[in-house]
Scaffold this motif. Structure first.
Motif, mmCIF file in Angstrom:
data_model
loop_
_atom_site.group_PDB
_atom_site.id
_atom_site.type_symbol
_atom_site.label_atom_id
_atom_site.label_comp_id
_atom_site.label_asym_id
_atom_site.label_seq_id
_atom_site.Cartn_x
_atom_site.Cartn_y
_atom_site.Cartn_z
ATOM 1 N N TYR A 1 45.773 60.510 31.865
ATOM 2 C CA TYR A 1 45.333 59.814 33.065
ATOM 3 C C TYR A 1 45.360 60.757 34.261
ATOM 4 C CZ TYR A 1 46.124 55.986 29.943
ATOM 5 O OH TYR A 1 46.074 55.174 28.833
ATOM 6 N N GLN B 1 45.443 60.771 38.450
ATOM 7 C CA GLN B 1 45.762 59.909 39.581
ATOM 8 C C GLN B 1 45.717 60.682 40.885
ATOM 9 O OE1 GLN B 1 49.778 58.216 39.921
ATOM 10 N NE2 GLN B 1 48.918 56.291 40.704
ATOM 11 N N LYS C 1 45.870 56.137 44.797
ATOM 12 C CA LYS C 1 44.874 55.482 43.944
ATOM 13 C C LYS C 1 45.486 55.083 42.611
ATOM 14 C CE LYS C 1 41.466 56.197 46.837
ATOM 15 N NZ LYS C 1 40.820 55.073 47.557
ATOM 16 N N ALA C 2 44.788 54.194 41.911
ATOM 17 C CA ALA C 2 45.214 53.811 40.574
ATOM 18 C C ALA C 2 44.874 54.934 39.586
ATOM 19 C CB ALA C 2 44.520 52.525 40.154
ATOM 20 N N PRO C 3 45.615 55.025 38.510
ATOM 21 C CA PRO C 3 45.287 56.022 37.486
ATOM 22 C C PRO C 3 43.918 55.765 36.867
ATOM 23 C CG PRO C 3 47.518 55.180 37.200
ATOM 24 C CD PRO C 3 46.850 54.295 38.199
ATOM 25 N N LEU D 1 41.679 56.681 33.257
ATOM 26 C CA LEU D 1 41.729 57.185 31.884
ATOM 27 C C LEU D 1 40.757 58.359 31.724
ATOM 28 C CD1 LEU D 1 42.698 56.825 28.908
ATOM 29 C CD2 LEU D 1 40.744 55.272 28.599
#
Lengths: 111, 120
Positions: free
Chosen positions: A38, A40, A44-46, A48
């Protein structure tokens, strides 16, 4: 369940390649091909980037690649770009009483 | 647009309770396995809990077992995390994350996160 082991930081210049390692045990990384990576960015959100050791989701640049040898998985980023600067986390399925485990994270700096 | 939106975070005293929600949209929620993942301030990601698409199979991290309960309502396209006996070390941003279709340990969609602060 202990976290997977990643280097705290790596760095590289634009255009270069870097590799981030992720070391576990035979109960997680070494025992199954369910390793994911991941990206990041701060606040922010991770996101994929790699799943099943070496598969890229649709839309992820082919500059990102994954591999595994024994109990260690690796993420390689080729042709480094400024926007690659971020934190990177590996994760693995584990046969322990839990289900999943993350690495401690690696901060990538693009010089 | 495929989206997950968390809510329910806030400030709670040690020993208190909180219920997080995650609203899903843009995909067939009832077909996907779901997870909660948290991140303490300045720290790395920590997997918290998993629930199967039907809700029949559930897993927890050792750090929350016996205190947290994951659940889902497929009719409402919603995922929940009931957190009891909260501790200072539970302070974190909590993300809901979708498991990729027929995947294992591949969290392909994440919410924006909701902050939980445990402090007196």
């Amino acid at each position: 369940q202990s976290a997977l082991t990643q280097p705290a930081s790596v760095s590289g210049s634009p255009g270069q390649s870097i590799t981030i390692s992720c070391t576990g045990t035979s109960s997680d990384v070494g025992g199954y091909n369910y390793v994911s990576w991941y990206q990041q960015h701060p606040g922010k959100a991770p996101k994929l980037m790699i799943y099943d050791v070496s598969n890229r989701p649709s839309g992820v640049s082919n500059r990102f690649s994954g591999s595994k040898s024994g109990n260690t998985a690796s993420l390689t980023i080729s042709g480094l770009q400024a926007e690659d600067e971020a934190d990177y986390y590996c994760s693995s399925y584990t046969s322990s009483s839990t289900l999943a485990v993350f690495g401690g994270g690696t901060k990538l700096t693009v010089l | 647009e495929v989206q997950l939106v968390e809510s329910g975070g806030g400030l709670v005293q040690p020993g208190g309770s909180l219920r997080l929600s995650c609203a899903a949209s843009g995909f067939t929620f009832s077909s996907y396995e779901m997870n909660w993942v948290r991140q303490a301030p300045g720290k790395g990601l920590e997997w918290v809990s998993y629930i199967s698409s039907s809700g029949s199979t559930i897993y927890y991290a050792d750090s929350v077992k016996g205190r947290f309960t994951i659940s889902r309502d497929n009719a409402k396209n919603s995922l929940y995390l009931q957190m009891n006996s909260l501790r200072a070390e539970d302070t974190a941003v909590y993300y809901c994350a979708r498991e990729g279709w027929l995947q294992l340990n591949a969290f392909d969609i994440w919410g924006q996160g909701t902050m939980v602060t445990v402090s007196s």
